[in-house]
Write an enzyme that holds these catalytic residues in place. Structure first.
Site, PDB file in Angstrom:
ATOM      1  CE  LYS A 248     -32.075  20.594  -5.698  1.00  0.00           C
ATOM      2  NZ  LYS A 248     -33.557  20.877  -4.811  1.00  0.00           N
ATOM      3  CE  LYS A 260     -31.326  23.887   2.156  1.00  0.00           C
ATOM      4  NZ  LYS A 260     -32.913  24.052   1.652  1.00  0.00           N
ATOM      5  CG  ASP A 331     -32.851  26.873  -0.026  1.00  0.00           C
ATOM      6  OD1 ASP A 331     -31.693  25.956  -0.035  1.00  0.00           O
ATOM      7  OD2 ASP A 331     -33.040  27.074   2.070  1.00  0.00           O
ATOM      8  CD  GLU A 333     -31.219  24.217  -4.689  1.00  0.00           C
ATOM      9  OE1 GLU A 333     -32.194  25.135  -3.563  1.00  0.00           O
ATOM     10  OE2 GLU A 333     -31.212  23.356  -4.653  1.00  0.00           O
ATOM     11  NE  ARG A 335     -38.596  26.999  -6.463  1.00  0.00           N
ATOM     12  CZ  ARG A 335     -39.811  26.838  -5.846  1.00  0.00           C
ATOM     13  NH1 ARG A 335     -40.446  27.352  -6.001  1.00  0.00           N
ATOM     14  NH2 ARG A 335     -39.335  25.803  -5.476  1.00  0.00           N
TER      15      ARG A 335
HETATM   16  N1  BES Z   1     -33.080  20.328  -1.552  1.00  0.00           N
HETATM   17  C1  BES Z   1     -34.230  21.431  -0.643  1.00  0.00           C
HETATM   18  C2  BES Z   1     -35.438  20.906  -0.818  1.00  0.00           C
HETATM   19  C3  BES Z   1     -35.396  19.550   0.347  1.00  0.00           C
HETATM   20  C4  BES Z   1     -36.309  19.552   1.948  1.00  0.00           C
HETATM   21  C5  BES Z   1     -34.923  17.931   0.222  1.00  0.00           C
HETATM   22  C6  BES Z   1     -36.455  18.724   2.326  1.00  0.00           C
HETATM   23  C7  BES Z   1     -35.092  17.282   0.820  1.00  0.00           C
HETATM   24  C8  BES Z   1     -35.851  17.841   1.998  1.00  0.00           C
HETATM   25  C9  BES Z   1     -34.952  22.583  -1.990  1.00  0.00           C
HETATM   26  O1  BES Z   1     -33.331  23.412  -2.462  1.00  0.00           O
HETATM   27  C10 BES Z   1     -35.058  24.205  -0.961  1.00  0.00           C
HETATM   28  O2  BES Z   1     -34.496  24.325  -0.584  1.00  0.00           O
HETATM   29  N2  BES Z   1     -36.583  24.062  -0.986  1.00  0.00           N
HETATM   30  C11 BES Z   1     -37.076  25.070  -0.435  1.00  0.00           C
HETATM   31  C12 BES Z   1     -37.802  26.349  -1.460  1.00  0.00           C
HETATM   32  C13 BES Z   1     -38.237  27.191  -0.606  1.00  0.00           C
HETATM   33  C14 BES Z   1     -37.216  28.387  -0.599  1.00  0.00           C
HETATM   34  C15 BES Z   1     -39.489  27.957  -1.908  1.00  0.00           C
HETATM   35  C16 BES Z   1     -37.927  24.702   0.516  1.00  0.00           C
HETATM   36  O3  BES Z   1     -37.972  23.747   0.364  1.00  0.00           O
HETATM   37  O4  BES Z   1     -38.061  25.423   2.231  1.00  0.00           O
HETATM   38 ZN    ZN Z   2     -31.815  21.802  -2.965  1.00  0.00          ZN
HETATM   39 MN    MN Z   3     -32.460  24.734  -1.691  1.00  0.00          MN
END
Ligand code: BES
Ligand code: ZN
Ligand code: MN
Length: 484
Positions: A248, A260, A331, A333, A335
């Site tokens: 990724k 965010k 968010d 993204e 996947r």
């Molecule tokens: N890049 C983030 C996940 C992340 C969180 C990486 C903390 C490193 C530290 C990912 O793209 C994301 O935003 N995931 C969301 C998914 C949710 C919207 C289902 C998350 O984990 O909140």
């Molecule tokens: Zn991310």
């Molecule tokens: Mn994200």
């Protein structure tokens, strides 16, 4: 600057400090002038991770390095002891030590982990500091105790540690310093230096290939996306096991329209390309380490930003493998971009795929910052990865790929939604599974260990380069997993 190592028969007179391994039980080495009782009152018991600097009126100072009980010494504790030594010795330009020659460990592996521990502990990302750079003075380490195994372990350790430090640097770079385009250009440069074939795909090419996931995520950005495919073929490649790595590479993750909130921790979302950095760093070592397997690496690169052209909620994307995805959270993204990479990987019909991604906060909350989660469709392949994790201390913990949760991703308009359900790390993996067909596959979620907030052992505050050492080990030791 990378540490310089030399293997010598005897500590050179130029060494400003001498590292002396000290166990937590038994007699002290004869070079130690203090008694165990005195050392204990000074807080040094010989535990792994402890060091004690014994000042010298003239000549080199002694640095006592705790190595614990000799019978329990393993690669993990030796790497940790080496890191502690490097921290204690960081103010001396040149040091020597017998640390790579103690215990019953294989000499090659011992040298490798000592080099890893010292090189990783002294690495700093200082490119953007104009004052107060505070880089360690330590430049040269003389490892006392010769032998071909030691020399080859040192080389191996240097290649592996330098690659890990490169992955850290990429992840530490601010978004404007490392766009998808710049990262792809760096990958081309690195591929040229490390014997890899490299292909870069731009937005038009990705569109023509039907990669709706990565193009969809990129829609909100003025920076175009890049996909990089790196290919390593050993001599006599035909018939050799083939592994594909998919990383990724979200250069910056703002969340997109599902923005965010303004939390200081989101400055770390520049590291949302840590998976791609680990894949690039891993690929760069394969020739130098004499890997006998075929390895392909995909770097899936774009940022995730909101704008008038950004992907909307309720949008439906058509992915590389033809499946349709309804967007319920922009968010989620990672996947979406991995999906296209996994489909392309599966089309190559490799023996196994592993993707590595800073994918979910859920995985970070479940396992903390000390380890990554792993899931997949083939237990034998997961077992190979957990064995690599054991050897490298890039820790992994398996989570269940619970297919009972799959209905949480059902959509009433498309084949699936991009989010849904409670178990966020697991449903993310279930989403990814839709794109690998029946190819052996595992997914490593590194949202937790991508970053550390303090200097500790061989980790330094900031991006960790997690996954580089794990994937190098997994690629070198890869065997066809067979059916699940
Ligand atoms: N890049 C983030 C996940 C992340 C969180 C990486 C903390 C490193 C530290 C990912 O793209 C994301 O935003 N995931 C969301 C998914 C949710 C919207 C289902 C998350 O984990 O909140
Ligand atoms: Zn991310
Ligand atoms: Mn994200």
């Amino acid at each position: 600057m990378a540490l310089n190592f030399e293997v010598v028969a005897k500590a050179p007179a130029t060494a400003k400090a001498v590292g002396i391994p000290v166990t937590s039980e038994g007699a002290l080495p004869k070079e130690v002038s203090l008694s165990r009782a005195t050392l204990e009152t000074l807080g040094f018991t010989g535990k792994v991770g402890q060091t004690y600097v014994v000042p010298a009126e003239k000549g080199a100072v002694s640095i006592l390095i705790g190595v614990g009980e000799m019978s329990k010494l393993d690669t993990a504790s030796l790497r940790k002891a080496a890191a502690a030594f490097a921290r204690a010795a960081s103010g001396f330009e040149s040091v020597s030590t017998t640390l790579a020659h103690i215990g019953r460990l294989d000499r090659k592996v011992a040298a490798q982990v000592v080099v890893e521990g010292m090189s990783l502990a002294t690495h700093r990302y200082t490119d953007l500091k104009t004052v107060d750079k505070k880089a360690p003075k330590l430049a040269t380490v003389s490892l006392v105790g010769t032998g071909a195994a030691t020399s080859s372990g040192v080389k191996r350790g240097q290649v592996i540690a330098n690659a890990t430090n490169m992955a850290r640097d990429f992840a530490n770079m601010p978004p404007a310093y490392l766009t998808a385009t710049i990262f792809a250009n760096k990958a081309v440069e690195i591929a040229g230096q490390t014997g890899l074939k490299v292909e870069v795909f731009n937005k038009d090419q990705l569109l023509a290939m039907g990669c709706g996931g990565i193009v969809g995520v990129n829609r909100g950005s003025v920076e175009p996306p890049r996909m990089v495919r790196l290919t390593y073929k050993p001599t006599g490649a035909k018939g050799k096991p083939h592994l594909v790595l998919v990383g990724k590479g979200v250069m910056y993750d703002s969340g997109g329209i599902s923005l965010k909130p303004s939390d200081p921790s989101h400055a770390m979302m520049k590291g949302d390309m840590s998976g791609a950095a680990a894949v690039l760093a891993t690929m760069s070592t394969l020739k130098a380490l004499g890997c006998t397997n075929q390895v392909t690496g995909y770097l899936m690169c774009t940022d995730n930003l909101p704008s008038g052209s950004a992907m909307a909620m309720g949008e439906v994307l058509t992915m590389r493998n033809g499946k349709t995805v309804e967007i319920h959270n922009t968010d989620a993204e990672g996947r979406l971009i991995l999906a296209d990479g996994l489909s392309l990987a599966a089309e190559q019909k490799p023996d196994a795929i592993v993707d590595i991604a800073t994918l979910t906060g859920a995985c970070q909350r479940a396992l903390g910052n000390g380890m990554a989660g792993v899931m997949g469709n083939n237990q034998k392949w997961i077992d190979q990865l957990t064995a690599a994790a054991e050897r490298t201390s890039d820790k992994l913990w398996q989570l269940p790929l619970e297919r009972e949760y799959r209905p949480a991703l059902d959509s009433y308009v498309a084949d699936m939604k991009n989010v849904g359900g409670e178990a966020g790390a697991i449903t993310a993996a279930l989403f990814l599974e839709e794109f690998v067909g029946d190819t052996t596959w595992a997914h490593i979620d590194i949202a937790g260990p991508m970053w550390t907030d303090s200097d500790n052992g061989w980790l330094q505050k900031g991006m960790t380069g997690y996954g580089t050492r794990l994937l190098i080990d997994a690629a070198l030791n890869f065997r066809r997993p067979g059916r699940a």
